[in-house]
Design a protein around this motif. Structure first.
Motif, mmCIF file in Angstrom:
data_model
loop_
_atom_site.group_PDB
_atom_site.id
_atom_site.type_symbol
_atom_site.label_atom_id
_atom_site.label_comp_id
_atom_site.label_asym_id
_atom_site.label_seq_id
_atom_site.Cartn_x
_atom_site.Cartn_y
_atom_site.Cartn_z
ATOM 1 N N THR A 9 -20.977 10.139 -9.754
ATOM 2 C CA THR A 9 -21.651 11.320 -9.206
ATOM 3 C C THR A 9 -21.964 11.223 -7.714
ATOM 4 O OG1 THR A 9 -23.791 10.428 -9.922
ATOM 5 C CG2 THR A 9 -22.664 11.933 -11.429
ATOM 6 N N THR A 10 -21.543 10.148 -7.060
ATOM 7 C CA THR A 10 -21.707 10.026 -5.610
ATOM 8 C C THR A 10 -20.466 9.350 -5.032
ATOM 9 O OG1 THR A 10 -24.094 9.776 -5.871
ATOM 10 C CG2 THR A 10 -23.180 9.192 -3.742
ATOM 11 N N VAL A 11 -19.862 9.975 -4.023
ATOM 12 C CA VAL A 11 -18.641 9.433 -3.422
ATOM 13 C C VAL A 11 -18.766 9.418 -1.907
ATOM 14 C CG1 VAL A 11 -17.105 10.086 -5.315
ATOM 15 C CG2 VAL A 11 -17.564 11.729 -3.497
ATOM 16 N N GLN A 38 -31.366 13.819 -2.543
ATOM 17 C CA GLN A 38 -30.480 12.919 -1.802
ATOM 18 C C GLN A 38 -30.724 11.469 -2.188
ATOM 19 O OE1 GLN A 38 -31.627 14.070 2.131
ATOM 20 N NE2 GLN A 38 -30.182 15.770 2.255
ATOM 21 N N ARG A 39 -31.988 11.083 -2.264
ATOM 22 C CA ARG A 39 -32.309 9.703 -2.610
ATOM 23 C C ARG A 39 -31.873 9.381 -4.031
ATOM 24 N NH1 ARG A 39 -37.995 7.443 -0.395
ATOM 25 N NH2 ARG A 39 -37.206 5.784 -1.746
ATOM 26 N N ALA A 40 -32.026 10.333 -4.938
ATOM 27 C CA ALA A 40 -31.604 10.110 -6.321
ATOM 28 C C ALA A 40 -30.097 9.896 -6.401
ATOM 29 C CB ALA A 40 -32.019 11.291 -7.193
ATOM 30 N N ALA A 41 -29.340 10.581 -5.551
ATOM 31 C CA ALA A 41 -27.884 10.435 -5.563
ATOM 32 C C ALA A 41 -27.451 9.041 -5.132
ATOM 33 C CB ALA A 41 -27.254 11.483 -4.643
ATOM 34 N N GLY A 85 -32.094 6.517 3.163
ATOM 35 C CA GLY A 85 -31.565 5.397 2.387
ATOM 36 C C GLY A 85 -30.894 4.388 3.284
ATOM 37 N N VAL A 86 -30.566 3.242 2.722
ATOM 38 C CA VAL A 86 -29.944 2.157 3.480
ATOM 39 C C VAL A 86 -28.877 1.508 2.625
ATOM 40 C CG1 VAL A 86 -30.311 0.001 4.732
ATOM 41 C CG2 VAL A 86 -32.149 1.689 4.612
ATOM 42 N N LYS A 87 -27.692 1.363 3.210
ATOM 43 C CA LYS A 87 -26.643 0.554 2.589
ATOM 44 C C LYS A 87 -26.713 -0.823 3.258
ATOM 45 C CE LYS A 87 -21.621 0.205 2.003
ATOM 46 N NZ LYS A 87 -20.314 0.868 2.213
#
Length: 302
Positions: free
Chosen positions: A47-49, A8-11, A166-168
């Protein structure tokens, strides 16, 4: 860290695309155009949406439309991309949306910052904790848009909910981001520059490893070129991309980002990929602005 959380973090450590929601002539979600735009992103190397992001007009969609957009995105992404589903509004609605994402097989949810006018730091923790605890199998990514939240509060949330991975971060202040990330735990989360390509170079220098993008709907190659440069530490190369997209992003950011989505849809309309219509409180561009957007996009193909 589990293998799932590592994946998940890699994505998140890349270009996190925020697809638009195209509308048909009757005002409904244009399913065919939505699929076409998603395929274009995937074929372009994304690769991430994030269905249900602000570039997707999250707050202008009905609950049924938000579910539809999530359904369409998960189905189209398949094994080709990780799906980070945007959820929000009141706690029961956010929880229901997160559970819907889980039912569809999406691996992560992004929690929009609560829009309640009386938002306390403790209440922010409680809100995100309610969502994260409802879907412990999913990675949870808070979307932070306020400068007053201390990093210690994020650390507190993660103490209770290890699936916050993660954080946006979308505060337009690179120094504040650097401090916040270190107060929360720089290595504890994957940090995503939530203000897209214009802020990606400065945020990467402070510890971000991914950035969100609305521009990617129009020119995925430019977004990926910036990512490649940033990953390799080639900041002059990243700034060359920044210079190419600068005017486009200035148009999106003008007047408090009033035309953030409108400019992207106008660009897609100039390419014949979807209609330009947006929903209130956004508005269409004037003719002069339309012409400028079309000229910018045309210049990217040369």
């Amino acid at each position: 860290m589990t293998a799932t959380s590592q994946t998940q973090r890699a994505a998140l450590a890349g270009v996190v695309a925020i697809p638009v929601t195209p509308f048909a002539e009757d005002g409904s979600v244009d399913r065919d155009a939505h699929r076409t735009l998603l395929r274009r992103l995937l074929d372009g190397g994304i690769t991430t949406v994030t269905p249900g992001g602000n570039t997707g007009e999250f707050y202008a969609l009905t609950p049924e439309e938000r579910r539809l957009v999530t359904d369409l995105t998960v189905a189209e992404a398949g094994e080709r991309a990780a799906v980070l589903v945007g959820v929000g509004h009141d706690v029961p609605t956010a929880v229901a949306s997160a559970r819907h994402a889980r039912e569809l097989g999406a691996p992560m949810v992004m929690v929009h910052q609560p829009v309640h006018p009386y938002l306390s730091a403790g209440g922010w923790v409680d809100y995100h904790r309610a969502v994260a605890e409802a879907v412990p199998e999913l990675g949870v990514v808070p979307y932070i848009r306020t400068a007053w939240l201390p990093g210690a509060r994020l650390a507190e949330l993660a103490d209770h909910c290890p699936n916050v991975i993660g954080v946006k971060y979308a505060v337009p202040d690179a120094a504040r981001f650097a401090a916040f990330a270190r107060d929360a735990g720089l290595e504890r989360f994957t940090w995503v520059a939530g203000l897209a390509e214009p802020y990606a170079p400065s945020y990467f220098s402070a510890g971000a490893t991914g950035f969100t993008s609305g521009l990617v709907n129009v020119a995925p190659a430019l977004s990926l070129a910036m990512l490649e440069a940033l990953r390799s530490g080639d900041y002059p190369g990243a700034m060359k991309v920044w210079e190419r997209i600068r005017r486009f992003e200035e148009l999106r950011a003008a007047n408090g980002s009033a035309d953030n989505v409108t400019v992207v849809k106008e660009a897609l309309a100039s390419l014949g990929l979807c209609r330009r219509e947006v929903r209130p409180p956004s508005t269409p561009l004037h003719d002069e602005e339309r012409a400028e957007v079309a000229a910018i996009v045309a210049g990217w193909s040369t």
